[in-house]
Design a protein around this motif. Structure first.
Motif, mmCIF file in Angstrom:
data_model
loop_
_atom_site.group_PDB
_atom_site.id
_atom_site.type_symbol
_atom_site.label_atom_id
_atom_site.label_comp_id
_atom_site.label_asym_id
_atom_site.label_seq_id
_atom_site.Cartn_x
_atom_site.Cartn_y
_atom_site.Cartn_z
ATOM 1 N N LEU A 112 26.740 -8.054 -33.551
ATOM 2 C CA LEU A 112 25.595 -7.540 -34.309
ATOM 3 C C LEU A 112 24.682 -6.709 -33.421
ATOM 4 O O LEU A 112 24.173 -5.664 -33.836
ATOM 5 C CB LEU A 112 24.824 -8.692 -34.952
ATOM 6 C CG LEU A 112 25.541 -9.426 -36.083
ATOM 7 C CD1 LEU A 112 24.756 -10.672 -36.486
ATOM 8 C CD2 LEU A 112 25.764 -8.510 -37.278
ATOM 9 N N SER A 113 24.493 -7.158 -32.191
ATOM 10 C CA SER A 113 23.636 -6.423 -31.262
ATOM 11 C C SER A 113 24.226 -5.063 -30.908
ATOM 12 O O SER A 113 23.489 -4.096 -30.708
ATOM 13 C CB SER A 113 23.395 -7.247 -29.996
ATOM 14 O OG SER A 113 22.710 -8.434 -30.315
ATOM 15 N N ALA A 114 25.536 -4.981 -30.848
ATOM 16 C CA ALA A 114 26.192 -3.709 -30.530
ATOM 17 C C ALA A 114 26.014 -2.678 -31.633
ATOM 18 O O ALA A 114 26.171 -1.473 -31.393
ATOM 19 C CB ALA A 114 27.668 -3.935 -30.254
ATOM 20 N N ARG A 115 25.653 -3.126 -32.837
ATOM 21 C CA ARG A 115 25.444 -2.176 -33.936
ATOM 22 C C ARG A 115 24.355 -1.159 -33.624
ATOM 23 O O ARG A 115 24.382 -0.044 -34.150
ATOM 24 C CB ARG A 115 25.109 -2.929 -35.226
ATOM 25 C CG ARG A 115 26.330 -3.628 -35.816
ATOM 26 C CD ARG A 115 26.020 -4.361 -37.077
ATOM 27 N NE ARG A 115 25.328 -3.515 -38.043
ATOM 28 C CZ ARG A 115 24.733 -3.974 -39.124
ATOM 29 N NH1 ARG A 115 24.733 -5.264 -39.396
ATOM 30 N NH2 ARG A 115 24.125 -3.157 -39.954
ATOM 31 N N ILE A 116 23.408 -1.509 -32.758
ATOM 32 C CA ILE A 116 22.369 -0.542 -32.413
ATOM 33 C C ILE A 116 22.992 0.670 -31.717
ATOM 34 O O ILE A 116 22.560 1.796 -31.920
ATOM 35 C CB ILE A 116 21.254 -1.184 -31.548
ATOM 36 C CG1 ILE A 116 20.032 -0.261 -31.500
ATOM 37 C CG2 ILE A 116 21.740 -1.537 -30.149
ATOM 38 C CD1 ILE A 116 18.791 -0.909 -30.912
ATOM 39 N N VAL A 117 24.026 0.421 -30.934
ATOM 40 C CA VAL A 117 24.693 1.511 -30.211
ATOM 41 C C VAL A 117 25.633 2.276 -31.125
ATOM 42 O O VAL A 117 25.618 3.501 -31.154
ATOM 43 C CB VAL A 117 25.441 0.975 -28.976
ATOM 44 C CG1 VAL A 117 26.177 2.106 -28.264
ATOM 45 C CG2 VAL A 117 24.477 0.272 -28.021
#
Length: 140
Positions: A63-68
């Motif tokens: 989920l955190s990688a979605r920002i990238v």
């Protein structure tokens, strides 16, 4: 895809706010095969010393990688993703779930490889839940 020349060190990515709820934990368990009961059974989670059910670490990372991936526009541009799990994300059994606050900044660039290292910060209840969260992306 984003041009290498347009991404200096210090570039801040648009922040991302996400919610993790119990239904999402069940879906992730099915997709990943991780049926550890600490991710869906409050009684078991509490029996092992947790305050409640916790999100899967790999789900939190993804989920955190979605920002990238949202910023770069092409998930295939991701060359590397690494994190350290520092705190669990507690997911209550309610209609609201757990709120994740994700921010990121370009921490380094490699002119020869035309890549950028993006440093990600993921917070739950004001506390960082991932340490050394970094994503390397290929730029055009």
């Amino acid at each position: 895809m984003i041009a290498f020349e347009s991404v200096p060190v210090g570039t801040a990515l648009p922040s991302l706010n996400l919610t993790v709820d119990r239904a999402q934990l069940v879906r992730y368990a099915g997709a990943s095969g991780d049926f550890n009961p600490i991710h869906f059974n409050q009684r078991i989670a509490e029996a092992v010393g947790l305050p409640n059910v916790i999100a899967h670490g790999m789900l939190t990372m993804a989920l955190s990688a979605r920002i990238v991936t949202g910023w770069i526009g092409d998930p295939s541009a991701v060359r590397d993703l690494s994190v350290r799990f520092t705190r669990p994300v507690i997911v209550p059994d309610d209609d609201h779930g757990a709120a994740l606050e994700i921010s990121a900044v370009v921490g380094a660039v490699d002119a020869q490889a035309r890549t950028a290292r993006v440093d990600i910060t993921a917070k739950f209840e004001g506390q960082t839940v991932l340490g050394k969260a970094r994503c390397v992306v290929q730029l055009s």
